[in-house]
Design a protein around this motif. Sequence first.
Motif, PDB file in Angstrom:
ATOM      1  N   TYR A 137       0.858  -1.182   0.000  1.00 53.94           N
ATOM      2  CA  TYR A 137       0.000   0.000   0.000  1.00 53.94           C
ATOM      3  C   TYR A 137       0.896   1.235   0.000  1.00 53.94           C
ATOM      4  O   TYR A 137       1.629   1.466   0.956  1.00 53.94           O
ATOM      5  CB  TYR A 137      -0.900   0.009   1.241  1.00 53.94           C
ATOM      6  CG  TYR A 137      -1.845  -1.161   1.275  1.00 53.94           C
ATOM      7  CD1 TYR A 137      -3.134  -1.046   0.771  1.00 53.94           C
ATOM      8  CD2 TYR A 137      -1.446  -2.387   1.798  1.00 53.94           C
ATOM      9  CE1 TYR A 137      -4.007  -2.129   0.785  1.00 53.94           C
ATOM     10  CE2 TYR A 137      -2.310  -3.475   1.822  1.00 53.94           C
ATOM     11  CZ  TYR A 137      -3.579  -3.333   1.312  1.00 53.94           C
ATOM     12  OH  TYR A 137      -4.434  -4.401   1.326  1.00 53.94           O
ATOM     13  N   SER A 141      -2.929   4.267  -2.595  1.00 54.74           N
ATOM     14  CA  SER A 141      -3.989   3.714  -1.745  1.00 54.74           C
ATOM     15  C   SER A 141      -4.280   4.593  -0.533  1.00 54.74           C
ATOM     16  O   SER A 141      -4.888   4.142   0.427  1.00 54.74           O
ATOM     17  CB  SER A 141      -3.609   2.304  -1.296  1.00 54.74           C
ATOM     18  OG  SER A 141      -2.337   2.297  -0.674  1.00 54.74           O
ATOM     19  N   PHE A 149      -3.798  -0.985  -5.018  1.00 56.73           N
ATOM     20  CA  PHE A 149      -2.579  -1.494  -4.404  1.00 56.73           C
ATOM     21  C   PHE A 149      -2.106  -2.719  -5.162  1.00 56.73           C
ATOM     22  O   PHE A 149      -2.822  -3.262  -5.994  1.00 56.73           O
ATOM     23  CB  PHE A 149      -2.768  -1.787  -2.909  1.00 56.73           C
ATOM     24  CG  PHE A 149      -3.761  -2.865  -2.587  1.00 56.73           C
ATOM     25  CD1 PHE A 149      -3.364  -4.188  -2.447  1.00 56.73           C
ATOM     26  CD2 PHE A 149      -5.105  -2.565  -2.400  1.00 56.73           C
ATOM     27  CE1 PHE A 149      -4.274  -5.194  -2.133  1.00 56.73           C
ATOM     28  CE2 PHE A 149      -6.021  -3.553  -2.078  1.00 56.73           C
ATOM     29  CZ  PHE A 149      -5.605  -4.872  -1.956  1.00 56.73           C
TER      30      PHE A 149
END
Length: 157
Positions: A137, A141, A149
């Motif tokens: 991530y 994200s 992601f």
Amino acid sequence: MRVEQNEHYVIGISAMTRNDRELSGQGVIAEFWGRLFAEDILARIPDPAHPGEIVAVYTDFESDETGEYRFVLGARVLSLAHIPSGLHGVALPAGPYEVRSTARGPVATVGIAAWQAIWADRELKARRRYAADYELYDDRSRNPQDGIFDIYLGLKA
């Protein structure tokens, strides 16, 4: 996309779980995401390799996606020399990984859809080594309602 990864390390909160438990709402993954922010877990992790990134690791597989595995939620670090009390360290093995990006959308929803597609892919299943997989991530994200992601799946050599 296939990539070669060097060994790297993650420290975070950890527990054993299973996909059937997670999909039934009785798992730990959703709870861990809440804890990560509520308890400021990232601030307790020493020497982050990439500050601001979050990594979710799936390792210590009993078998494949149907068995028990260890879930670790935290950050990549430079070493496992100092693991704070209450946290778990894991080394992600070097080797080939298949990288799959999720669709853009609510992170939880697109994540489940991506994993279901992975589990349904018989050819990919035959190539996976079930040693360690992870989700990365990053800046893409940051908005949990409109994010994307990457999922890294460990492959046999």
